[in-house]
Design an enzyme around this catalytic site. Sequence first.
Site, PDB file in Angstrom:
ATOM      1  N   PRO A 207      95.306 -67.798 -37.916  1.00 41.92           N
ATOM      2  CA  PRO A 207      96.633 -67.224 -37.730  1.00 41.92           C
ATOM      3  C   PRO A 207      97.429 -67.949 -36.648  1.00 41.92           C
ATOM      4  O   PRO A 207      96.950 -68.879 -36.001  1.00 41.92           O
ATOM      5  CB  PRO A 207      96.317 -65.793 -37.298  1.00 41.92           C
ATOM      6  CG  PRO A 207      95.079 -65.964 -36.455  1.00 41.92           C
ATOM      7  CD  PRO A 207      94.291 -67.076 -37.111  1.00 41.92           C
ATOM      8  N   LYS A 232      92.816 -74.523 -42.657  1.00 45.47           N
ATOM      9  CA  LYS A 232      94.273 -74.452 -42.816  1.00 45.47           C
ATOM     10  C   LYS A 232      94.885 -73.743 -41.629  1.00 45.47           C
ATOM     11  O   LYS A 232      94.513 -72.620 -41.294  1.00 45.47           O
ATOM     12  CB  LYS A 232      94.680 -73.719 -44.093  1.00 45.47           C
ATOM     13  CG  LYS A 232      96.178 -73.912 -44.417  1.00 45.47           C
ATOM     14  CD  LYS A 232      96.727 -72.881 -45.368  1.00 45.47           C
ATOM     15  CE  LYS A 232      97.246 -71.641 -44.678  1.00 45.47           C
ATOM     16  NZ  LYS A 232      98.477 -71.878 -43.873  1.00 45.47           N
ATOM     17  N   GLU A 308      88.841 -61.043 -40.502  1.00 45.50           N
ATOM     18  CA  GLU A 308      89.227 -60.381 -39.240  1.00 45.50           C
ATOM     19  C   GLU A 308      90.697 -60.068 -39.380  1.00 45.50           C
ATOM     20  O   GLU A 308      91.547 -60.958 -39.353  1.00 45.50           O
ATOM     21  CB  GLU A 308      88.933 -61.297 -38.049  1.00 45.50           C
ATOM     22  CG  GLU A 308      88.932 -60.561 -36.716  1.00 45.50           C
ATOM     23  CD  GLU A 308      90.275 -60.597 -36.018  1.00 45.50           C
ATOM     24  OE1 GLU A 308      90.987 -59.559 -36.081  1.00 45.50           O
ATOM     25  OE2 GLU A 308      90.617 -61.629 -35.443  1.00 45.50           O
ATOM     26  N   CYS A 342      95.942 -58.609 -32.562  1.00 46.68           N
ATOM     27  CA  CYS A 342      95.455 -57.695 -33.598  1.00 46.68           C
ATOM     28  C   CYS A 342      94.803 -56.452 -33.013  1.00 46.68           C
ATOM     29  O   CYS A 342      94.801 -55.397 -33.645  1.00 46.68           O
ATOM     30  CB  CYS A 342      94.492 -58.417 -34.528  1.00 46.68           C
ATOM     31  SG  CYS A 342      93.111 -59.213 -33.672  1.00 46.68           S
ATOM     32  N   GLU A 439     101.120 -51.677 -37.950  1.00 45.39           N
ATOM     33  CA  GLU A 439     100.884 -52.724 -36.954  1.00 45.39           C
ATOM     34  C   GLU A 439     102.201 -53.457 -36.701  1.00 45.39           C
ATOM     35  O   GLU A 439     102.644 -54.269 -37.512  1.00 45.39           O
ATOM     36  CB  GLU A 439      99.813 -53.696 -37.454  1.00 45.39           C
ATOM     37  CG  GLU A 439      99.418 -54.727 -36.413  1.00 45.39           C
ATOM     38  CD  GLU A 439      98.325 -55.663 -36.902  1.00 45.39           C
ATOM     39  OE1 GLU A 439      97.483 -56.060 -36.078  1.00 45.39           O
ATOM     40  OE2 GLU A 439      98.311 -55.985 -38.100  1.00 45.39           O
TER      41      GLU A 439
END
Length: 541
Positions: A207, A232, A308, A342, A439
């Site tokens: 991320p 990636k 995750e 997160c 979130e």
Amino acid sequence: MASRTVSWLLARSLSSSGPRSALLPRGKKLGLVSRGGIHRYNSTAAAAEEPITPPVTVPHTQLLINGKFVDAASGRTFQTLDPRTGEVIANVAEGDAEDVNRAVAAARKAFDEGPWPRLPAFERQKILLKCADLVDKHNDEIAALETWDNGKPYEQAAKVEVPMFARLFRYYAGWADKIHGLTVPADGPYHVQTLHEPIGVAGQIIPWNFPLLMFAWKVGPALATGNTIVLKTAEQTPLSALYVARLFHEAGLPEGVLNIISGFGPTAGAALASHMDVDKLAFTGSTETGKIVLELGAKSNLKPVTLELGGKSPFIVCEDADVDQAVELAHFALFFNQGQCCCAGSRTFVHEKVYDEFVEKAKARASRRSVGDPFKAGIEQGPQVDSEQFEKILKYIRSGVECGATLETGGERYGSKGYYVQPTVFSNVKDDMLIAKDEIFGPVQSILKFKDLNEVIKRSNATRYGLAAGVFTQNIDTANTLIRALRVGTVWVNTFDIFDAAIPFGGYKMSGHGREKGIYSLSNYLQVKAVVTPLKNPAWL
């Protein structure tokens, strides 16, 4: 080292003077005004400041395939932007399915024919240690790239995240020559042993909120166990991974072992997740995208997938809490990394006996938070990563106001350029409000009131997420009750965001599958093979 560096950041937050004294006189630095009881930021001064020129240039913008930097097969590029201004930092190669195919082919050849899985584990260990040494050597350049591309404070990147990156690779280097199977007794004349074998080609998707650390969490255990990798990067933050991957090859990593693809999720990410020659997949990101990744992995070659994902972590302040300390810790738990974490403590549950005092002090602390150019010394909060995240946060703030929560401070854009959001605090938040359920991934603190432990346990667990929780109490019995009752992967007691290399991290429910970091992460990249051979006239069984 990792826990010490995070502790440094937390200690800095808990300091009575804090980083604010290095900027402007108390009470003037943010131009605070009060309107109708709501603290507002006057950000015209910030808007007038010219951004600081980053102390680094961008050395790599191509894909890394088979040890070489190459253009995308299509020749296309995309822009990576400076979140302080929205201006272009660099044009980066846009990988797609064809580039993923090239990278996977290189990784497959490196695994099937190359030296990496065949090196003595001690030799792999030496290369990983050299990687960590080179990261230490280039600490400042790496941190500057991370801040420029992501917007996080340079002090956080340079003093916490890059050292944690190096620590993680030293940790996994230590595991490289300690991975072994077992000798297993059998009911008969047989010799039984288990082998722990590298799984093969690992596809990894990281991320944008912690690009370097998520690189380390995934690449470290995969390399230590002898695998090859196609990683990636997030399209918002491709620069630091390309830089450190070059250092890894300088340290002696063989060609094809670590391949880096920059590009977009629906093209490069989907191609990697569904690739038939990828043996294992690891993803960190939103729960919604995680579902897609899991489905693509299953529909292709049923590859194992580690996830995750998102969170809506409760931070529980009990009635016996030292309110001043609880306010600082709750502030850190939510606002760290611009709230783009997160496991952020984004539901602040406060006992009714201390609720009003807590709200007033939380409002005051958020109002003092230093916001500005992340390259400026003493800044606590930089911009959000991009315009999409910026607009999403402001939308949730509007939702909170419309649903009847009390906006105590903030709530608006900070400045007129870039993606800065004022530190925002809501009180009188109810469980059914979007700001208490979704979130937000931004600097928005929602403070909820509770009466007793049974109530707060039930409300804390009434979410689809289960990533982490914070507990603030002086009573060990209260702590133990909450530790066992909360359905989350990590519980921090009287602390928060401690990410030592050895501490496993992952979630319950829709916060993911599997664990990152620590000994548990090694199993993500290993296959267990049972080997049985007969014994002729054994002296013993």
